[in-house]
Design an enzyme around this catalytic site. Structure first.
Site, PDB file in Angstrom:
ATOM      1  N   LYS A  50       0.808  -1.221   0.000  1.00 14.21           N
ATOM      2  CA  LYS A  50       0.000   0.000   0.000  1.00 14.21           C
ATOM      3  C   LYS A  50       0.841   1.270   0.000  1.00 14.21           C
ATOM      4  O   LYS A  50       0.311   2.369  -0.215  1.00 14.21           O
ATOM      5  CB  LYS A  50      -0.946   0.007   1.203  1.00 14.21           C
ATOM      6  CG  LYS A  50      -1.940  -1.149   1.221  1.00 14.21           C
ATOM      7  CD  LYS A  50      -2.861  -1.124   0.019  1.00 14.21           C
ATOM      8  CE  LYS A  50      -3.955  -2.188   0.149  1.00 14.21           C
ATOM      9  NZ  LYS A  50      -4.894  -2.159  -0.994  1.00 14.21           N
ATOM     10  N   SER A 264      -2.721 -12.500   4.044  1.00 16.38           N
ATOM     11  CA  SER A 264      -3.173 -12.420   2.653  1.00 16.38           C
ATOM     12  C   SER A 264      -2.161 -13.050   1.707  1.00 16.38           C
ATOM     13  O   SER A 264      -2.536 -13.655   0.692  1.00 16.38           O
ATOM     14  CB  SER A 264      -3.443 -10.966   2.260  1.00 16.38           C
ATOM     15  OG  SER A 264      -2.260 -10.203   2.336  1.00 16.38           O
TER      16      SER A 264
END
Length: 303
Positions: A50, A264
């Protein structure tokens, strides 16, 4: 004597390593001549993939004159985007107001606070959907400018311009499959756009949680909350993974490969291995979204 050239923090975002898994794929993949590669996004300065869209969203808005240093920026987050935005805001001189469900890990809250961000916790029962609505309300109330990672084209643009080209470069154009967990869908959308432009035959596989599974960083949105940046035609197929399998694979990545990462990434590798059993002579790249140290309080990595 020449003047030394030093990097800024912004210049250390991206160009993360692409590493080959050695033990988890096993002998079966060796016999099929498959290569499985992890894109190590935890090596970014704030520790996740991110960092790329966070820097892109703030820098592009600043370049367009939509914001200026000293302004307050707002975002709803489940963790990694908030940490990355808090870092970028600190670096560029912005105030950061983050809205996050209260059930996210304490490490995430502490990281955001360390960068100087103000954090508003919302009820866990409302999930990210309520956090997104609340962030929108804050903008309407004049509390600041909403960046909106879910609808902001500067999110996938970051991956179109950096992540995708890096994967193509570091595999010498040999990548055949790209696997990515789906959250805001910025990573998979941007990378797919680039890779498909270089070779339309490359398969793009999205990862979503099985019904009833809650996996940080992997989401299946209700239709009314589907990110506006999502492009269904950029994805060849979607595979589903259970929470238990994702967590177990995250532990295996640490103990068998020395890759200490988030859940994830474990989910993405489960799917990458699933694909590897079906193909031969493939180069499969999956995103290792973040580092495992921001999950220690969750109990996923027991002592």
């Amino acid at each position: 004597m020449s003047t030394p050239s030093y990097l800024t923090i912004a210049q250390t975002v991206g160009n993360t390593p692409l590493v080959r898994l050695q033990r988890i794929p096993g002998l079966e993949n060796n016999s099929k001549n498959n290569v499985i590669l992890g894109k190590m996004e935890g090596n970014n300065p704030a520790g996740s993939v991110k960092d790329r869209p966070a820097l892109s969203m703030i820098m592009r808005a600043q370049e367009r004159g939509e914001i200026k240093p000293g302004d307050t920026l707002i975002e709803a987050t489940s963790g990694n985007t908030g940490i990355a935005l808090a870092m970028t805001a600190a670096m560029l001189g912005y105030k950061m107001l983050l809205v996050m469900p209260e059930n996210q890990s304490i490490e995430r809250r502490q990281s955001m606070a360390a960068y100087g961000a103000e954090l508003i916790l919302t009820a866990a029962s409302g999930g990210m959907e309520f956090a997104r609505d609340y962030a929108m309300q804050l903008q309407k109330q004049g509390k600041g400018r909403l960046l909106d990672q879910f609808a902001n084209p500067d999110n996938p643009r970051a991956h179109l311009e950096t992540t995708g080209p890096e994967i193509w470069r570091d595999t010498d154009g040999q990548v055949t499959h790209f696997v990515s967990s789906m959250g805001t869908t910025g990573t998979i959308t941007g990378v797919s756009t680039y890779l498909k432009s270089m070779n339309p035959a490359i398969q793009i596989i999205g990862v979503q949680p099985e019904e009833g599974s809650q996996i940080p960083g992997i989401r299946k949105w209700a239709p009314e909350y589907l990110p506006k940046i999502y492009q269904g035609d950029a994805i060849d197929r979607i595979e589903y993974v259970s929470q238990a399998d994702a967590e177990e694979m995250a532990r295996r990545l640490a103990s068998e490969e020395g890759i200490f990462c988030g859940i994830s990434a474990g989910g993405a590798l489960v799917v990458a291995l699933r694909i590897a059993r079906q193909v031969e002579n493939a180069t499969i790249v999956f995103i290792v979204c973040d580092r495992g140290d921001r999950y220690l309080s969750t109990g996923v990595f027991p002592a």
